[in-house]
Design a protein around this motif. Structure first.
Motif, PDB file in Angstrom:
ATOM      1  N   GLU A 177     -54.570  30.894   3.076  1.00 28.90           N
ATOM      2  CA  GLU A 177     -55.385  30.235   2.497  1.00 28.90           C
ATOM      3  C   GLU A 177     -55.351  29.099   3.535  1.00 28.90           C
ATOM      4  N   ALA A 178     -53.974  28.101   2.860  1.00 24.83           N
ATOM      5  CA  ALA A 178     -53.895  26.761   3.739  1.00 24.83           C
ATOM      6  C   ALA A 178     -53.031  27.465   4.836  1.00 24.83           C
ATOM      7  N   HIS A 179     -52.459  27.353   6.030  1.00 25.28           N
ATOM      8  CA  HIS A 179     -51.632  27.719   6.715  1.00 25.28           C
ATOM      9  C   HIS A 179     -51.232  26.404   7.330  1.00 25.28           C
ATOM     10  N   THR A 180     -51.410  25.673   7.469  1.00 24.01           N
ATOM     11  CA  THR A 180     -50.508  24.210   7.776  1.00 24.01           C
ATOM     12  C   THR A 180     -49.761  23.545   6.440  1.00 24.01           C
ATOM     13  N   ILE A 181     -50.068  23.954   5.166  1.00 26.65           N
ATOM     14  CA  ILE A 181     -49.181  23.372   4.726  1.00 26.65           C
ATOM     15  C   ILE A 181     -48.371  24.480   4.459  1.00 26.65           C
ATOM     16  N   HIS A 182     -48.388  26.010   3.959  1.00 27.22           N
ATOM     17  CA  HIS A 182     -47.378  27.090   4.420  1.00 27.22           C
ATOM     18  C   HIS A 182     -46.351  26.495   5.046  1.00 27.22           C
ATOM     19  N   THR A 183     -46.501  26.098   6.854  1.00 24.89           N
ATOM     20  CA  THR A 183     -45.450  25.965   7.610  1.00 24.89           C
ATOM     21  C   THR A 183     -44.821  25.186   8.371  1.00 24.89           C
ATOM     22  N   ILE A 184     -45.443  23.113   6.336  1.00 27.25           N
ATOM     23  CA  ILE A 184     -44.583  22.769   6.507  1.00 27.25           C
ATOM     24  C   ILE A 184     -43.730  22.586   4.818  1.00 27.25           C
ATOM     25  N   ILE A 185     -44.242  23.625   4.247  1.00 21.65           N
ATOM     26  CA  ILE A 185     -43.363  24.048   3.466  1.00 21.65           C
ATOM     27  C   ILE A 185     -42.263  25.009   3.847  1.00 21.65           C
ATOM     28  N   LYS A 186     -42.059  26.258   4.662  1.00 20.74           N
ATOM     29  CA  LYS A 186     -41.427  26.967   5.068  1.00 20.74           C
ATOM     30  C   LYS A 186     -40.302  25.699   5.947  1.00 20.74           C
ATOM     31  N   ALA A 187     -40.828  25.169   6.840  1.00 22.93           N
ATOM     32  CA  ALA A 187     -39.772  23.919   7.400  1.00 22.93           C
ATOM     33  C   ALA A 187     -39.042  23.311   5.963  1.00 22.93           C
ATOM     34  N   PHE A 188     -39.421  23.044   5.322  1.00 22.75           N
ATOM     35  CA  PHE A 188     -38.886  22.059   4.086  1.00 22.75           C
ATOM     36  C   PHE A 188     -37.310  22.572   3.571  1.00 22.75           C
ATOM     37  N   ASN A 189     -38.063  24.156   3.657  1.00 20.88           N
ATOM     38  CA  ASN A 189     -37.013  25.755   2.840  1.00 20.88           C
ATOM     39  C   ASN A 189     -35.730  25.838   3.966  1.00 20.88           C
ATOM     40  N   SER A 190     -36.083  25.030   4.806  1.00 22.12           N
ATOM     41  CA  SER A 190     -34.956  25.757   6.389  1.00 22.12           C
ATOM     42  C   SER A 190     -33.650  24.393   5.920  1.00 22.12           C
ATOM     43  N   ASN A 191     -32.912  24.921   6.870  1.00 21.67           N
ATOM     44  CA  ASN A 191     -31.636  24.048   7.118  1.00 21.67           C
ATOM     45  C   ASN A 191     -31.588  23.394   8.265  1.00 21.67           C
ATOM     46  N   ASP A 192     -32.311  22.764   8.963  1.00 23.50           N
ATOM     47  CA  ASP A 192     -32.496  22.773  10.384  1.00 23.50           C
ATOM     48  C   ASP A 192     -33.164  21.846  10.312  1.00 23.50           C
ATOM     49  N   LEU A 193     -32.943  20.755  11.470  1.00 24.94           N
ATOM     50  CA  LEU A 193     -33.192  19.122  11.341  1.00 24.94           C
ATOM     51  C   LEU A 193     -35.677  19.755  11.925  1.00 24.94           C
ATOM     52  N   ILE A 194     -35.985  19.192  11.043  1.00 21.68           N
ATOM     53  CA  ILE A 194     -37.243  19.620  11.585  1.00 21.68           C
ATOM     54  C   ILE A 194     -38.113  18.134  11.651  1.00 21.68           C
ATOM     55  N   ARG A 195     -37.943  17.285  11.900  1.00 21.42           N
ATOM     56  CA  ARG A 195     -38.914  16.366  12.379  1.00 21.42           C
ATOM     57  C   ARG A 195     -39.186  16.269  13.687  1.00 21.42           C
ATOM     58  N   GLU A 196     -39.344  16.621  15.012  1.00 17.40           N
ATOM     59  CA  GLU A 196     -40.132  17.395  15.750  1.00 17.40           C
ATOM     60  C   GLU A 196     -40.649  18.680  15.870  1.00 17.40           C
ATOM     61  N   GLU A 197     -39.971  20.103  15.099  1.00 18.88           N
ATOM     62  CA  GLU A 197     -40.108  20.680  15.057  1.00 18.88           C
ATOM     63  C   GLU A 197     -42.132  20.662  14.285  1.00 18.88           C
ATOM     64  N   ILE A 198     -42.211  20.353  13.482  1.00 20.02           N
ATOM     65  CA  ILE A 198     -43.557  20.105  12.266  1.00 20.02           C
ATOM     66  C   ILE A 198     -44.259  18.854  12.492  1.00 20.02           C
ATOM     67  N   ASN A 199     -43.717  17.698  13.882  1.00 21.17           N
ATOM     68  CA  ASN A 199     -44.470  16.668  13.821  1.00 21.17           C
ATOM     69  C   ASN A 199     -46.201  17.180  13.992  1.00 21.17           C
ATOM     70  N   GLN A 200     -46.261  17.905  14.691  1.00 24.77           N
ATOM     71  CA  GLN A 200     -48.159  18.734  15.217  1.00 24.77           C
ATOM     72  C   GLN A 200     -48.702  18.404  13.382  1.00 24.77           C
ATOM     73  N   PRO A 201     -48.324  19.872  12.837  1.00 24.18           N
ATOM     74  CA  PRO A 201     -48.773  19.826  12.118  1.00 24.18           C
ATOM     75  C   PRO A 201     -48.332  18.627  10.932  1.00 24.18           C
ATOM     76  N   ILE A 202     -47.591  18.232  10.239  1.00 25.43           N
ATOM     77  CA  ILE A 202     -47.642  16.799   9.750  1.00 25.43           C
ATOM     78  C   ILE A 202     -49.222  15.716  10.615  1.00 25.43           C
ATOM     79  N   ASN A 203     -48.705  15.706  11.631  1.00 31.15           N
ATOM     80  CA  ASN A 203     -50.142  14.806  12.161  1.00 31.15           C
ATOM     81  C   ASN A 203     -51.768  15.787  12.011  1.00 31.15           C
ATOM     82  N   GLU A 204     -51.907  16.973  11.656  1.00 24.93           N
ATOM     83  CA  GLU A 204     -53.366  17.562  11.323  1.00 24.93           C
ATOM     84  C   GLU A 204     -53.396  17.408   9.789  1.00 24.93           C
ATOM     85  N   LEU A 205     -52.406  17.851   9.019  1.00 23.12           N
ATOM     86  CA  LEU A 205     -52.461  17.799   7.489  1.00 23.12           C
ATOM     87  C   LEU A 205     -52.381  16.343   7.141  1.00 23.12           C
TER      88      LEU A 205
END
Length: 471
Positions: free
Chosen positions: A308-336
């Motif tokens: 139901e909440a794809h944008t939030i789930h995408t951000i949650i999944k990025a926070f669980n990773s061990n990668d640098l995520i600022r540039e990766e989830i910049n667009q989902p963060i703006n949408e949220l």
């Protein structure tokens, strides 16, 4: 006259209770009472409006019943009704809150449990309206999670955690706000009630296991067709009870989405800090959380967020990773930030979310480097050197990161300064490891020499046998 009769010498308590009961009945029959409804009429004299007459009567009844334990239930109900009139008609919330705060409803044994909880919730609401945040913890502790776990207390439980969520919001404690939303989510889905019921079902066999003779009879009776049909009906009834209404399902989805956003906004806290913040709220054991990282990992597997909440789930999944995520989830963060009600038109929370992004990237860099130039680290996390240094100091103060900044050389060292005893222990471990490797190498050398000797001896023996055969 009532005050004179109540204070009359030798007056029996039963007589006093009877007089107060008659006054309560007469009060209900007045305009504005329970039997007459909320009508605005004047009394028989025509001089005083009915609302003012009712207020005067309630004030007198509260006064004469104060301090008398045999009419404490009536005193509490009169005080609640008077506080409601004072708040709605006179607009004095402070006076109404003082009236309710003087009541100790948790000690009134004759008052129903739901009525007690409603009065306590009304106290919390008035204190929130007055922004009296100091008294709220002492009032909220009067409610236990066991009292809220009852089936008939579902709506009151949701209202309780909504009020406590507002309290934690004013305290800017995002982690406890997330726990309140998680409690509402469990209540809306009926998970907490189901767990409580399972616990009671587990305790039930231990009480009946002592009656072995009755167990044999019940087993024989349960095999009859009549009992089997009855059991099927009860099972069908249980299935119907577990069906969630569309309103509750929508409320549950909203709560779990808010919970995910709030846990992303929360800071890194120790277990003791979480317990200190949450000790004033009646959280159930099913919602006990103390580690932000583990909770984010659990939310990633939540099916409601996945579907139901794809944008939030995408951000949650990025926070669980061990990668640098600022540039990766910049667009989902703006949408949220634009769509979510908790973040839209709230610059402070959007800034906090960006801070959590930077903190995550710094933790990822700390796991990859033992030391790094601060300019290079600022480039990796997409921050200026001053902001990067500020974030590192904040995380070190919060005990979320171990780091040391060398401003002369422009280095950040992600290593804790070791004690002399720790250096000695590491040296001993290294020496033991080297000794073990030397012993293993010596054993392999001896083994290889023995194999070589055996091979040479076998070759000489074969040569001697061949020479003998030729002779």
């Amino acid at each position: 006259k009532l005050e004179f009769l109540m204070k009359r010498r030798g007056q029996m308590k039963q007589v006093q209770s009877g007089m107060i009961a008659e006054c309560a009945k007469a009060l209900d029959e007045l305009p504005g009472g329970k039997k007459q409804g909320q009508r605005e009429e004047t009394d028989n004299a025509g001089d005083v409006p009915s609302s003012e007459a009712r207020t005067q009567i309630l004030t007198q009844l509260v006064h004469v019943t104060e301090g008398k334990i045999h009419v404490e239930l009536e005193h509490a109900r009169f005080s609640v009704e008077l506080a409601h009139i004072v708040e709605t008609q006179q607009g004095s919330k402070r006076e109404a809150a003082n009236m309710l705060n003087e009541l100790q409803v948790e000690t009134i044994t004759q008052m129903p449990r739901l009525e007690k909880i409603e009065i306590i919730l009304e106290q919390i609401r008035l204190l929130l309206d007055l922004n009296d945040l100091i008294r709220i913890p002492s009032v909220s502790r009067k409610v236990s999670y066991r009292a809220l776990a009852k089936k008939d207390c579902k709506d009151l439980k949701i209202r309780y955690f909504e009020l406590m969520g507002e309290y934690f919001q004013r305290q800017k404690q995002y982690f406890c706000m997330a726990r309140c939303e998680h409690e509402i989510y469990l209540t809306a889905l009926g998970t907490a009630e189901q767990v409580e019921q399972n616990e009671s079902d587990e305790r039930a066999p231990t009480a009946t296991a002592r009656k072995n003779t009755h167990l044999v009879k019940s087993d024989a009776a349960s095999s009859s067709p009549t009992n089997n049909a009855t059991k099927k009906k009860t099972d069908e009834k249980k299935v119907v009870d577990l069906v969630i209404s569309p309103e509750m399902e929508k409320r549950a989805l909203t709560s779990i989405s808010n919970c995910a956003v709030l846990i992303l906004l929360s800071e890194h806290l120790t277990a003791k800090e979480v317990d200190d913040q949450a000790e004033c709220c009646a959280f159930s054991p099913q919602s006990t959380q103390s580690d932000r990282s583990k909770w984010i990992a659990e939310l990633q597997n939540n099916k409601n967020l996945t579907h139901e909440a794809h944008t939030i789930h995408t951000i949650i999944k990025a926070f669980n990773s061990n990668d640098l995520i600022r540039e990766e989830i910049n667009q989902p963060i703006n949408e949220l930030s634009q769509s979510n009600p908790l973040l839209a038109n709230n610059a402070d929370r959007q800034a906090d979310l960006n801070m959590r992004l930077s903190e995550h990237d710094i933790l990822v860099a700390a796991s990859s480097f033992s030391r790094v130039k601060i300019a290079r680290l600022a480039e990796l996390v997409a921050l200026s050197e001053a902001d990067c240094e500020k974030f590192i100091m904040t995380m070190v103060n919060a005990k979320a990161l171990v780091a040391k900044i060398d401003r002369i050389d422009g280095l950040v060292v992600f290593q804790r300064r070791k004690k002399a005893s720790e250096d000695v222990q590491e040296w001993n471990k290294a020496v033991e490891k080297v000794s073990h490797l030397i012993d293993k190498a010596a054993h392999l050398v001896v083994k290889e020499r023995m194999l070589q000797r055996i091979g040479a001896a076998q070759a000489q023996q074969a040569a001697a046998q061949a020479a003998a055969a030729l002779e």
